[in-house]
Scaffold this active site. Sequence first.
Site, PDB file in Angstrom:
ATOM      1  N   SER A  22       9.671  -3.266 -13.204  1.00  0.00           N
ATOM      2  CA  SER A  22       9.170  -3.280 -11.833  1.00  0.00           C
ATOM      3  C   SER A  22       8.877  -4.706 -11.372  1.00  0.00           C
ATOM      4  O   SER A  22       8.531  -5.573 -12.188  1.00  0.00           O
ATOM      5  CB  SER A  22       7.870  -2.470 -11.736  1.00  0.00           C
ATOM      6  OG  SER A  22       8.125  -1.094 -11.627  1.00  0.00           O
ATOM      7  N   PRO A  23       8.991  -4.954 -10.063  1.00  0.00           N
ATOM      8  CA  PRO A  23       8.574  -6.258  -9.545  1.00  0.00           C
ATOM      9  C   PRO A  23       7.056  -6.405  -9.692  1.00  0.00           C
ATOM     10  O   PRO A  23       6.299  -5.599  -9.148  1.00  0.00           O
ATOM     11  CB  PRO A  23       8.996  -6.207  -8.073  1.00  0.00           C
ATOM     12  CG  PRO A  23       9.116  -4.756  -7.748  1.00  0.00           C
ATOM     13  CD  PRO A  23       9.505  -4.066  -9.013  1.00  0.00           C
ATOM     14  N   CYS A  25       3.957  -9.197  -9.368  1.00  0.00           N
ATOM     15  CA  CYS A  25       3.574 -10.532  -8.919  1.00  0.00           C
ATOM     16  C   CYS A  25       2.903 -11.316 -10.039  1.00  0.00           C
ATOM     17  O   CYS A  25       2.063 -10.783 -10.769  1.00  0.00           O
ATOM     18  CB  CYS A  25       2.644 -10.426  -7.717  1.00  0.00           C
ATOM     19  SG  CYS A  25       3.468  -9.849  -6.228  1.00  0.00           S
ATOM     20  N   GLN A  99      12.879  -8.375  -5.034  1.00  0.00           N
ATOM     21  CA  GLN A  99      12.197  -7.636  -3.980  1.00  0.00           C
ATOM     22  C   GLN A  99      11.779  -8.621  -2.893  1.00  0.00           C
ATOM     23  O   GLN A  99      11.075  -9.598  -3.178  1.00  0.00           O
ATOM     24  CB  GLN A  99      10.961  -6.930  -4.551  1.00  0.00           C
ATOM     25  CG  GLN A  99      10.198  -6.081  -3.536  1.00  0.00           C
ATOM     26  CD  GLN A  99       8.886  -5.579  -4.102  1.00  0.00           C
ATOM     27  OE1 GLN A  99       7.943  -6.344  -4.258  1.00  0.00           O
ATOM     28  NE2 GLN A  99       8.808  -4.288  -4.411  1.00  0.00           N
ATOM     29  N   TYR A 182       1.493  -3.289   2.521  1.00  0.00           N
ATOM     30  CA  TYR A 182       1.990  -4.546   3.056  1.00  0.00           C
ATOM     31  C   TYR A 182       2.665  -4.274   4.404  1.00  0.00           C
ATOM     32  O   TYR A 182       2.667  -3.148   4.895  1.00  0.00           O
ATOM     33  CB  TYR A 182       2.888  -5.228   2.034  1.00  0.00           C
ATOM     34  CG  TYR A 182       2.122  -5.569   0.765  1.00  0.00           C
ATOM     35  CD1 TYR A 182       0.957  -6.343   0.831  1.00  0.00           C
ATOM     36  CD2 TYR A 182       2.511  -5.079  -0.483  1.00  0.00           C
ATOM     37  CE1 TYR A 182       0.221  -6.631  -0.315  1.00  0.00           C
ATOM     38  CE2 TYR A 182       1.780  -5.364  -1.627  1.00  0.00           C
ATOM     39  CZ  TYR A 182       0.635  -6.134  -1.536  1.00  0.00           C
ATOM     40  OH  TYR A 182      -0.097  -6.410  -2.658  1.00  0.00           O
ATOM     41  N   LEU A 301       2.341   4.423 -14.658  1.00  0.00           N
ATOM     42  CA  LEU A 301       1.747   4.720 -15.966  1.00  0.00           C
ATOM     43  C   LEU A 301       2.706   5.484 -16.875  1.00  0.00           C
ATOM     44  O   LEU A 301       2.324   6.433 -17.556  1.00  0.00           O
ATOM     45  CB  LEU A 301       0.423   5.472 -15.813  1.00  0.00           C
ATOM     46  CG  LEU A 301      -0.713   4.689 -15.140  1.00  0.00           C
ATOM     47  CD1 LEU A 301      -2.005   5.510 -15.112  1.00  0.00           C
ATOM     48  CD2 LEU A 301      -0.959   3.359 -15.846  1.00  0.00           C
ATOM     49  N   GLY A 323       5.956  -1.269 -15.408  1.00  0.00           N
ATOM     50  CA  GLY A 323       5.243  -2.468 -15.005  1.00  0.00           C
ATOM     51  C   GLY A 323       4.334  -2.982 -16.099  1.00  0.00           C
ATOM     52  O   GLY A 323       4.726  -3.775 -16.949  1.00  0.00           O
TER      53      GLY A 323
END
Length: 354
Positions: A22-23, A25, A99, A182, A301, A323
């Site tokens: 997953s992207p 940050c 992304q 966002y 999860l 993630g």
Amino acid sequence: MTHLFDPLKIKDITLRNRVGVSPMCQYSYVDGFSNDWQVVHLGTRAAGGAGLIIAEATAVEARGRITPFDAGIWSDEHIEPLCRVVKVIKENGAVPGIQIAHAGRKACVGQPWTGGKPVLQDDSLWWPVVGASPVAFSDEHQVPRELTVEEIAAIRQRFVEGAERSLAAGFEWLEVHGAHGYLLQSFCSPFSNQRTDQYGGSLENRCRFLVEVVRDVRRVWPERLPLTVRISGTEWVDGGWSVEDSVVLARLLKEEGVDLIDCSSGGNVVSAPVPNEPCYQVHIAEAVRQGAGIPTAAVGLITKAQQAEDIINSGRADLVLLGREMLRNPYWALLAAKELGQPAPVPPQYLRAL
């Protein structure tokens, strides 16, 4: 029966398996420029056996960063450093994805490990934020300035330019960030969008900005390469965005040429009672896949090999994205394949250990 380590082909791109990163940050950059940290962080997970690596939310304009330390793609100068990221991912057998994003009203906060609080106005790193309506994300966050229709069009163009730069950097999988409160998702939600123009009111109007961004991006992103969208499948609050709304949105996005929906949730309502249990978002991917007839990625999860295998076996999703578990163990895919008795792309340098 489809297995977790079977290839997945979308358009001209084939993932070696159905495990993706997953992207996530990293908040570790200066003026948006990729650096050695991103190369090592993503390259390690490519060597770790994942089929798809999606680079973190990459801002299409400077004020669209979550923190002052986010990755960016708002200038041509950002392309060359990202080429290094693409190169290391491909050399290690994975497909490089990115992304592209705009943080909207949730922008201009500190790094999580410093508390993640909104940047104070007297700080040199501060900037004013924008959004669908003048509704703050929380009591601590800035009240965003409502975007005009002309400014919405300008941001659509920033997404187009971000897509073009992503292609120039060599990425082969593009994800538009339409989740987690966002900018694009904040337009979709009745909680954060109180507009009365063509971008507010009805579900179709609230989805308009996201749909237009995707339509514009699809014109410049090659048809041979996958175009995907991450959504928040539910806000987990009565009266808010729902799974049923997500199915409607997914149908609209499919009509615009989207190839896969990445199904996350939440992020737009501070007090939302988001579950904290294994696979808690997989039902969203299943509902969207069945209701819209479009491939989906499941997240949330997912930590065990058998969990991921069962999701793919049962047809609840086409791809599993991990993630936090990938942060804990970048070699998760190699170990999961061994546990499941399925073929794994073990680097020859690691054969003695694996």
